[in-house]
Enzyme design. Sequence first.
Site, PDB file in Angstrom:
ATOM      1  N   GLU A 191       0.840  -1.216   0.000  1.00 50.85           N
ATOM      2  CA  GLU A 191       0.000   0.000   0.000  1.00 50.85           C
ATOM      3  C   GLU A 191       0.867   1.255   0.000  1.00 50.85           C
ATOM      4  O   GLU A 191       0.736   2.132   0.852  1.00 50.85           O
ATOM      5  CB  GLU A 191      -0.985  -0.029   1.176  1.00 50.85           C
ATOM      6  CG  GLU A 191      -1.957  -1.195   1.073  1.00 50.85           C
ATOM      7  CD  GLU A 191      -3.100  -1.138   2.083  1.00 50.85           C
ATOM      8  OE1 GLU A 191      -2.934  -0.535   3.154  1.00 50.85           O
ATOM      9  OE2 GLU A 191      -4.178  -1.703   1.775  1.00 50.85           O
ATOM     10  N   GLU A 289      -5.629  -7.372  -1.581  1.00 51.41           N
ATOM     11  CA  GLU A 289      -6.271  -7.539  -0.273  1.00 51.41           C
ATOM     12  C   GLU A 289      -7.752  -7.240  -0.393  1.00 51.41           C
ATOM     13  O   GLU A 289      -8.137  -6.208  -0.945  1.00 51.41           O
ATOM     14  CB  GLU A 289      -5.686  -6.558   0.763  1.00 51.41           C
ATOM     15  CG  GLU A 289      -4.230  -6.759   1.076  1.00 51.41           C
ATOM     16  CD  GLU A 289      -3.721  -5.774   2.137  1.00 51.41           C
ATOM     17  OE1 GLU A 289      -4.548  -5.078   2.752  1.00 51.41           O
ATOM     18  OE2 GLU A 289      -2.497  -5.721   2.326  1.00 51.41           O
TER      19      GLU A 289
END
Length: 653
Positions: A191, A289
């Site tokens: 991320e 995810e």
Amino acid sequence: MKKRTVCSLFLSGCLMLGCFSGCVKDAPVSKAVTSESLYVRQIPDLPEDFILGMDASSVPSLEAGGVKYYDFDGNEKDVFGILAENGINYIRVRVWVDPFDASGHGYGGGNCNIDTAVAIGKRATQYGMKLLVDFHYSDFWADPGKQMVPKAWAGMQIEEKAAALGTYTTESLQKLRDAGVDVGMVQLGNETNGMLCGETIWMNIYKLMDAGSKAVRQVFPQALIAVHFTNPESKDAMLTYAKKLDYYQLDYDVFASSYYPYWHGTLENLSQVLSQVAQTYGKKVMVAETSYAFTPEDTDFFGNTIGEGSTFTKNYPFTVQGQANSVADVVETIANTENGIGVFYWEGTWISAGGSSWEENSAKWEQFGSGWASSYAASYDPKDAGKYYGGSAVDNQAFFDSTGKALESLKVFSLLRTGNPLPLVPDAIEDAKLICDLNGEIQLPETVNAIMNDNSRQALPVSWDPIDEAAMRSGGPQTYQVAGTAGDMPAACYVSMAAYNFLKNYSFEDGDDGAWTAQALRPMDQLYIEEKASDSLTGDFHYHFWSAAADSVEFTLEQTVENLPAGTYKYSISIMGGDAGDTDIYAYVKINGEITAKAPMVITSYGSWDTAVIQNISCTASDTVTVGVYVKCSGAGNGAWGKIDDAMLNSMG
Ligand code: CA
């Protein structure tokens, strides 16, 4: 349907690695998965090698504390075997450089370093599953809020840091190779929304990723290299990341996004963003995810990200079926997205540490690192983990119950290839919501929406428990939960008794109708009314602000009330946000242009609304009354963002 091509290189890569890694020992005998209770819509033509992955990083730390996993029949089994039997073909593991303090105490989150990855990778390989190595290039959690440099690399200039990162990546991957782990993909950061390893400018981020990329190509030439970002609902930001990497010509294969349905916008938007990256830059795309709750209840005595008391819009109920439907929809979306190669579920095995009290679990989190953070993390991450350390925030999003027994929803990964079209039955009842004037009548709805097992809605007649209307009207503004029954399922109606609000468009539901005036006091990137139910306190709209640069958030948002009768009033307004840094935020009241009252407000984190209340505002009929909010944030990392909603100006009599 959009095109999808199965990459032959990818397939041959699998075969070569399969031989190289020394054969698959205990690959499950393919036994058809069946279910008598889980509805699953078939996703037609799903390629055999479409990735159905599971992040299982916490498993060793949970097992060290005594957790065991069981199949649907209650037989104790290796959890990696259970996953493989149910259609999972890839395991993801996060890797931190050194998640331990000077005394050797783990920071938690599974204490995942490369040795953990080797242990998990060997088990994945044993059951015929590939491994995605998720390098955070940090000593603990890396996400859009923080990308802290590892202790060992602190203070290094960029060239030295890139070299250290390259060497670390090479050595780590060699450990996996030496252990015979079938590494199929490697992630260069986690991320990494404009930050990585303490660096915040793209040239430096590129230099780090480039060093990692070269290391992967050297040790695992057949492996895919992935980059990973999040917040796909911020489409422009996602496209900017792809553009930056293209500008610097980073050598990578897969552009991955997180997608949590309760935070990250619509699936349509997700598909559009990823398609655009796939088309523009010829990259594969995937979801790195995703997750969803099977129950609103917490099972490990540590509060959860979503669940009980959550105000998130529920596209799916928090049920086993709802969890499966959420996953199936994400998989279908990526399968139908150009160059979509797969979906990884996040931490479907992170269940309760197994104790019967907070004290018992806390001891395990501290000793084995099986919570999201231990107290020892404070030495590295004092602001976040150091304050809020504890257990699993996603135990209600696992595919195993708190005792470790597999949930029926785990079968979705296998069944979505064939479909399991059961008759439609109600799975849950959608909550009804009602706002009533204190002086008006309370008319409870006659029907409520049943959420069917295929996630469609059907109106069902409902019978409500008796209510005491007079008491609700005289009890002042508050929300009552009225219980009822629809079909044979429990229903709930939330009745908000509301006093007359003298503000127009108080919840921004009317869009930009001119009632509110925003004034940017610095050049801000985003300042507008936004439609997004999951980010609103109530309704579908709120006032949104965001700005990328440090010290760039400063504005007022206010409304002048016309013809306010003389009297005494109470004003309130709510805010939430993040990455705020130092702030000066307050609600205010102006009478005839002069501020006469202020109430301070704070921004903490997503979903934590802070409500300011200013009481005893007295005015005469000739006064001009203005209410508003002033926001100034220095910003941390990516710059500050936030949401403002539900302004009320009520008579105090
Ligand atoms: Ca929990």
